[in-house]
Design an enzyme around this catalytic site. Structure first.
Site, PDB file in Angstrom:
ATOM      1  CB  SER A 157      -3.382  28.253 -10.611  1.00 43.89           C
ATOM      2  OG  SER A 157      -4.703  28.686 -10.410  1.00 43.89           O
ATOM      3  CG  MET A 158      -6.766  23.813 -13.711  1.00 51.08           C
ATOM      4  SD  MET A 158      -7.439  24.108 -15.370  1.00 51.08           S
ATOM      5  CE  MET A 158      -5.949  23.869 -16.378  1.00 51.08           C
TER       6      MET A 158
END
Length: 294
Positions: free
Chosen positions: A101-102
């Site tokens: 994700s991030m």
């Protein structure tokens, strides 16, 4: 396999490590509001299968790492320094990056800007960074300025771990079940004298970004990546056939994509875990054998 707790960058960053200290080291980068425990189920499988060491960081303001001082923002490019500081602390020249994700966004920025530091990319349900169209820059800045000027709320308190997990499941930005959320929440809690628990996460992480890259910049970053890259997506994840995801995948040359059953946190979902580990291990071994053949 019980992980070892590490303190890196002169104690600024906390981390969890699986595997022997002298084994080849991968760095693992978690998603927004998560922490190093994001890899608590996947890392042992990869370590056992590949004979590696995995060091999973808590980004600044997350998990057990220190918060930024007052007045210092949490921009996504700032997390690149966390990774670089960890590389220095571990006495590495470069490392493969396993990222969710991030964390995948951070990994892509590093691979584009400092290719000599990134050997390979293994991305889980994340590719590139969040972006804002150029025409919306003023509105993004407005949201950021107003958000930064609001007083931060105290960290939430809960009666016990179960209550904190229930809150994460009910209020998370992406869907996650209680079993998958448990390791993340448990690492992110600190006990209080009255028997309650409180989140360690810095509340400033919830503020809107002052600025973001525009879509053209994200594509430009991805196009600059030279490292061999594996992208594992969940069928119910955040990428899929969205316009931005299609554009980003097309920009990264040599990308290998695999879509598996599961959601955004499929590397924590027990039903998907074996497939995620198997896909990463197979891709890694095939890449290693092709290097040997050359």
């Amino acid at each position: 396999m019980t992980p070892t707790e590490l303190h890196l960058a002169e104690g600024r960053l906390a981390a969890l490590a699986w595997g022997k200290p002298d084994a080849p080291t991968w760095l693992a980068l978690h998603g927004w509001l998560d922490n190093a425990a994001s890899f608590s189920r996947l890392a042992p499988l990869l370590v056992e299968r590949l004979g590696i060491r995995i060091v999973a960081l808590d980004f600044a303001g997350h998990g057990r790492s220190r918060r930024h001082p007052p007045g210092v923002d949490y921009a996504i490019w700032d997390y690149c320094h966390d990774v670089l500081d960890a590389v220095v602390s571990l006495e590495l020249e470069s490392a493969p990056l396993l990222a969710h994700s991030m964390g995948a966004g951070v990994a892509c920025l590093l691979a584009a800007a400092l290719p000599e530091r990134v050997e390979r990319l293994m991305l889980i349900d994340g590719l590139g960074t969040l972006s804002t169209p150029g025409d919306d820059t003023a509105q993004q800045l407005r949201r950021g300025l107003l958000g930064h000027r609001r007083r931060s709320s105290p960290s939430p308190r809960y009666a016990d771990v179960e209550s904190a997990v229930a809150a994460r499941v009910a209020g998370g930005v992406t869907l996650i079940d209680a079993d998958s959320a448990w390791p993340l929440v448990e690492r992110n809690l600190e006990p209080l004298e009255d028997g309650h628990v409180r989140l360690r996460t810095d509340g400033r992480l919830l503020r809107p970004s002052l600025v973001r890259f525009c879509p053209e910049q994200v594509v430009g970053m991805l196009a600059a990546i030279e490292a061999p890259t594996l992208l594992i997506e969940g069928e119910r994840g955040i990428l899929g056939e969205r316009e931005g995801a299609i554009q980003n995948r097309a920009a990264l040359k040599g990308l290998e994509r695999r879509v598996l059953q599961g959601g955004h946190h499929l590397h924590l979902e027990r039903e998907a875990l074996a497939d995620v580990a198997g896909s990463i291990a197979q891709w890694w071994q095939m890449a290693a054998s092709s290097v040997v053949e050359k």
